[in-house]
Design a protein around this motif. Structure first.
Motif, PDB file in Angstrom:
ATOM      1  N   THR A  45      -3.431   1.694   5.553  1.00 38.06           N
ATOM      2  CA  THR A  45      -2.358   2.222   6.407  1.00 38.06           C
ATOM      3  C   THR A  45      -1.118   2.513   5.584  1.00 38.06           C
ATOM      4  OG1 THR A  45      -3.169   1.010   8.347  1.00 38.06           O
ATOM      5  CG2 THR A  45      -0.873   1.739   8.395  1.00 38.06           C
ATOM      6  N   GLY A  46      -0.794   1.599   4.673  1.00 40.01           N
ATOM      7  CA  GLY A  46       0.363   1.800   3.804  1.00 40.01           C
ATOM      8  C   GLY A  46       0.181   2.983   2.873  1.00 40.01           C
ATOM      9  N   ILE A  47      -1.015   3.133   2.331  1.00 44.19           N
ATOM     10  CA  ILE A  47      -1.277   4.243   1.407  1.00 44.19           C
ATOM     11  C   ILE A  47      -1.104   5.587   2.117  1.00 44.19           C
ATOM     12  CG2 ILE A  47      -3.075   5.412   0.066  1.00 44.19           C
ATOM     13  CD1 ILE A  47      -4.155   2.661  -0.692  1.00 44.19           C
ATOM     14  N   VAL A  48      -1.642   5.691   3.326  1.00 42.40           N
ATOM     15  CA  VAL A  48      -1.517   6.947   4.084  1.00 42.40           C
ATOM     16  C   VAL A  48      -0.058   7.225   4.433  1.00 42.40           C
ATOM     17  CG1 VAL A  48      -2.094   8.116   6.244  1.00 42.40           C
ATOM     18  CG2 VAL A  48      -3.854   6.830   5.019  1.00 42.40           C
ATOM     19  N   SER A  49       0.639   6.201   4.947  1.00 42.76           N
ATOM     20  CA  SER A  49       2.047   6.371   5.317  1.00 42.76           C
ATOM     21  C   SER A  49       2.894   6.712   4.099  1.00 42.76           C
ATOM     22  CB  SER A  49       2.577   5.092   5.976  1.00 42.76           C
ATOM     23  OG  SER A  49       1.831   4.759   7.124  1.00 42.76           O
ATOM     24  N   GLY A  50       2.643   6.014   2.997  1.00 44.52           N
ATOM     25  CA  GLY A  50       3.389   6.270   1.772  1.00 44.52           C
ATOM     26  C   GLY A  50       3.124   7.658   1.221  1.00 44.52           C
ATOM     27  N   PHE A  51       1.880   8.103   1.332  1.00 48.18           N
ATOM     28  CA  PHE A  51       1.551   9.445   0.844  1.00 48.18           C
ATOM     29  C   PHE A  51       2.312  10.505   1.631  1.00 48.18           C
ATOM     30  CE2 PHE A  51      -0.857  13.376   0.954  1.00 48.18           C
ATOM     31  CZ  PHE A  51      -1.121  13.593  -0.382  1.00 48.18           C
ATOM     32  N   LEU A  52       2.351  10.375   2.955  1.00 44.12           N
ATOM     33  CA  LEU A  52       3.071  11.336   3.788  1.00 44.12           C
ATOM     34  C   LEU A  52       4.547  11.370   3.426  1.00 44.12           C
ATOM     35  CD1 LEU A  52       1.438  10.672   7.279  1.00 44.12           C
ATOM     36  CD2 LEU A  52       1.002  12.585   5.732  1.00 44.12           C
ATOM     37  N   ALA A  53       5.120  10.180   3.220  1.00 39.76           N
ATOM     38  CA  ALA A  53       6.544  10.106   2.878  1.00 39.76           C
ATOM     39  C   ALA A  53       6.803  10.666   1.483  1.00 39.76           C
ATOM     40  CB  ALA A  53       7.029   8.665   2.959  1.00 39.76           C
ATOM     41  N   PHE A  99       6.096  14.615   1.490  1.00 40.63           N
ATOM     42  CA  PHE A  99       6.870  15.502   2.356  1.00 40.63           C
ATOM     43  C   PHE A  99       8.257  14.970   2.683  1.00 40.63           C
ATOM     44  CE2 PHE A  99       2.317  15.948   3.498  1.00 40.63           C
ATOM     45  CZ  PHE A  99       2.112  17.162   2.864  1.00 40.63           C
ATOM     46  N   GLY A 100       8.645  13.849   2.089  1.00 38.79           N
ATOM     47  CA  GLY A 100      10.022  13.382   2.175  1.00 38.79           C
ATOM     48  C   GLY A 100      10.439  12.748   3.479  1.00 38.79           C
ATOM     49  N   ILE A 101       9.509  12.570   4.430  1.00 38.77           N
ATOM     50  CA  ILE A 101       9.871  11.960   5.704  1.00 38.77           C
ATOM     51  C   ILE A 101       9.509  10.484   5.693  1.00 38.77           C
ATOM     52  CG2 ILE A 101       9.529  14.132   6.926  1.00 38.77           C
ATOM     53  CD1 ILE A 101       6.908  12.943   8.024  1.00 38.77           C
ATOM     54  N   GLY A 102      10.160   9.711   6.556  1.00 34.80           N
ATOM     55  CA  GLY A 102       9.927   8.283   6.575  1.00 34.80           C
ATOM     56  C   GLY A 102       8.643   7.855   7.254  1.00 34.80           C
ATOM     57  N   ALA A 103       8.014   8.755   8.009  1.00 38.11           N
ATOM     58  CA  ALA A 103       6.770   8.452   8.720  1.00 38.11           C
ATOM     59  C   ALA A 103       6.942   7.298   9.696  1.00 38.11           C
ATOM     60  CB  ALA A 103       5.639   8.163   7.731  1.00 38.11           C
ATOM     61  N   ALA A 104       8.175   7.072  10.159  1.00 34.48           N
ATOM     62  CA  ALA A 104       8.449   5.933  11.040  1.00 34.48           C
ATOM     63  C   ALA A 104       7.659   6.025  12.339  1.00 34.48           C
ATOM     64  CB  ALA A 104       9.946   5.852  11.335  1.00 34.48           C
ATOM     65  N   ILE A 133       8.508   2.186   0.208  1.00 36.01           N
ATOM     66  CA  ILE A 133       7.947   3.535   0.149  1.00 36.01           C
ATOM     67  C   ILE A 133       8.990   4.527  -0.358  1.00 36.01           C
ATOM     68  CG2 ILE A 133       7.175   5.479   1.580  1.00 36.01           C
ATOM     69  CD1 ILE A 133       5.640   3.499   3.303  1.00 36.01           C
ATOM     70  N   SER A 134      10.171   4.485   0.246  1.00 41.24           N
ATOM     71  CA  SER A 134      11.218   5.432  -0.156  1.00 41.24           C
ATOM     72  C   SER A 134      11.729   5.134  -1.560  1.00 41.24           C
ATOM     73  CB  SER A 134      12.373   5.397   0.848  1.00 41.24           C
ATOM     74  OG  SER A 134      12.882   4.095   1.000  1.00 41.24           O
ATOM     75  N   ALA A 135      11.799   3.853  -1.920  1.00 41.34           N
ATOM     76  CA  ALA A 135      12.276   3.492  -3.258  1.00 41.34           C
ATOM     77  C   ALA A 135      11.314   3.992  -4.333  1.00 41.34           C
ATOM     78  CB  ALA A 135      12.453   1.983  -3.361  1.00 41.34           C
ATOM     79  N   SER A 136      10.016   3.746  -4.151  1.00 42.06           N
ATOM     80  CA  SER A 136       9.044   4.177  -5.159  1.00 42.06           C
ATOM     81  C   SER A 136       8.935   5.696  -5.213  1.00 42.06           C
ATOM     82  CB  SER A 136       7.671   3.554  -4.874  1.00 42.06           C
ATOM     83  OG  SER A 136       7.224   3.888  -3.573  1.00 42.06           O
ATOM     84  N   GLY A 137       8.971   6.336  -4.035  1.00 43.55           N
ATOM     85  CA  GLY A 137       8.937   7.793  -4.025  1.00 43.55           C
ATOM     86  C   GLY A 137      10.160   8.397  -4.686  1.00 43.55           C
ATOM     87  N   GLY A 138      11.336   7.832  -4.400  1.00 47.46           N
ATOM     88  CA  GLY A 138      12.569   8.314  -5.020  1.00 47.46           C
ATOM     89  C   GLY A 138      12.557   8.151  -6.528  1.00 47.46           C
ATOM     90  N   LEU A 139      12.040   7.011  -6.995  1.00 49.50           N
ATOM     91  CA  LEU A 139      11.951   6.779  -8.440  1.00 49.50           C
ATOM     92  C   LEU A 139      10.967   7.749  -9.091  1.00 49.50           C
ATOM     93  CD1 LEU A 139      11.985   2.867  -8.584  1.00 49.50           C
ATOM     94  CD2 LEU A 139      13.776   4.428  -9.383  1.00 49.50           C
ATOM     95  N   GLY A 142       0.824  -1.210   0.000  1.00 42.26           N
ATOM     96  CA  GLY A 142       0.000   0.000   0.000  1.00 42.26           C
ATOM     97  C   GLY A 142       0.853   1.252   0.000  1.00 42.26           C
ATOM     98  N   GLY A 143       2.013   1.174   0.673  1.00 35.60           N
ATOM     99  CA  GLY A 143       2.914   2.315   0.731  1.00 35.60           C
ATOM    100  C   GLY A 143       3.448   2.731  -0.621  1.00 35.60           C
ATOM    101  N   ILE A 144       3.665   1.773  -1.513  1.00 38.13           N
ATOM    102  CA  ILE A 144       4.135   2.096  -2.864  1.00 38.13           C
ATOM    103  C   ILE A 144       3.113   2.980  -3.578  1.00 38.13           C
ATOM    104  CG2 ILE A 144       4.666   1.130  -5.139  1.00 38.13           C
ATOM    105  CD1 ILE A 144       5.788  -1.331  -3.701  1.00 38.13           C
ATOM    106  N   ILE A 145       1.856   2.595  -3.471  1.00 42.34           N
ATOM    107  CA  ILE A 145       0.789   3.386  -4.095  1.00 42.34           C
ATOM    108  C   ILE A 145       0.747   4.788  -3.492  1.00 42.34           C
ATOM    109  CG2 ILE A 145      -1.703   3.543  -4.476  1.00 42.34           C
ATOM    110  CD1 ILE A 145      -1.784   0.459  -4.246  1.00 42.34           C
ATOM    111  N   GLY A 146       0.790   4.830  -2.156  1.00 39.88           N
ATOM    112  CA  GLY A 146       0.727   6.119  -1.474  1.00 39.88           C
ATOM    113  C   GLY A 146       1.890   7.024  -1.802  1.00 39.88           C
ATOM    114  N   ALA A 147       3.099   6.455  -1.886  1.00 38.25           N
ATOM    115  CA  ALA A 147       4.291   7.266  -2.177  1.00 38.25           C
ATOM    116  C   ALA A 147       4.208   7.891  -3.563  1.00 38.25           C
ATOM    117  CB  ALA A 147       5.542   6.406  -2.059  1.00 38.25           C
ATOM    118  N   LEU A 148       3.725   7.131  -4.534  1.00 43.10           N
ATOM    119  CA  LEU A 148       3.588   7.669  -5.889  1.00 43.10           C
ATOM    120  C   LEU A 148       2.523   8.767  -5.945  1.00 43.10           C
ATOM    121  CD1 LEU A 148       3.865   4.353  -7.944  1.00 43.10           C
ATOM    122  CD2 LEU A 148       5.592   6.150  -7.696  1.00 43.10           C
TER     123      LEU A 148
END
Length: 252
Positions: free
Chosen positions: A143-151, A154-159, A188-194, A75-81
């Motif tokens: 949960t992953g989508i929300v966390s990934g979206f925040l990361a 806004f570039g933070i890990g949302a840890a 999350i960070s990999a997909s957002g970085g890409l 879910g985080g991959i989707i959210g990060a993108l």
């Protein structure tokens, strides 16, 4: 100067073990005048590599709940993108302001976890059994989508958010929540970085200096953690993102 500054920052991050992405963004934007979108891209891309080593180390120690991490990470991959797409359309001043607020919110959560754990446990009771079956997917993907979206936005890990969710919603024990959190942040960070790379915001030279500086500095700082009194360590963990977020808001 950028490399030297990142080595020093990496030492501090390695010492406290938290808040690295937000302060990295602050140093890049305020200290070196790097555009906020580029700073977010560099922070996310750097986290990708640091999370690989951290997650693998915890996995070897059997401190990762793989299925839970995989579901939330997907879910985080989707959210990060999605977050990266929104971030690219935000004006720089607005994005800097929101990033500063997110960094400060992480500092607040860390403060509550470290100094008011009893209050947190009373208001957010920890689940005692591991969440499985359909509910894992029903709760894990959002949960992953929300966390990934925040990361991604806004570039933070949302840890800080992810660790609390793992314990309260998914029943992951405290020790395993750390390793599982790292596993989740990696995709999350990999997909957002890409995503930032594809949009042309990732400066490879700045990224290489940042990664080299943070990695080498963190190795030095981590060796000092056990030498510090617990009170100093706790105060430093809260102070790092508080200072980073405050500076970001002040100079945005």
């Amino acid at each position: 100067m950028l490399l030297v500054s990142m080595i020093l920052l990496g030492a501090v991050i390695g010492f406290v073990g938290a808040g690295g992405a937000g302060v990295t963004i602050t140093l890049l934007t305020v200290g070196f005048g790097v555009p906020i979108h580029t700073a977010l891209a560099v922070a996310l891309a750097s986290m990708t590599f640091t999370m690989i080593s951290g997650a693998y180390s915890h996995f070897r120690e059997h401190e990762v709940v793989v299925r839970t991490g995989a579901v939330i990470g997907a879910g985080g991959i989707i959210g990060a993108l999605l977050g990266e797409a929104v971030s690219n359309r935000m004006p720089s001043n607005d994005l800097s302001f929101m990033t500063g607020l997110m960094i400060l919110s992480s500092a607040l959560i860390l403060y509550i976890k470290l100094y008011h754990a009893d209050w947190l446990n009373n208001h957010l009771p920890v689940r005692q059994t591991l969440l499985t079956g359909k509910k894992l997917y029903l709760y894990g993907i959002p949960t992953g989508i929300v966390s990934g979206f925040l990361a991604g936005a806004f570039g933070i890990g949302a840890a800080a958010y992810i660790q609390i969710a793992l314990m309260v919603i998914f029943g992951v024990p405290l020790l395993q929540s750390i390793g599982t959190c790292m596993m989740i942040i990696f995709p999350i960070s990999a997909s957002g970085g890409l995503g930032y790379l594809a949009s042309g915001h990732l400066d490879l030279w700045i990224f290489l200096q940042t990664l080299a500086g943070l990695t080498s500095g963190a190795w030095i700082g981590a060796k000092m953690t056990h030498l510090a009194p617990l009170s100093v360590l706790k105060a430093s963990i809260v102070a790092l993102p508080t200072i980073g977020g405050g500076i970001m808001l002040l100079f945005h």
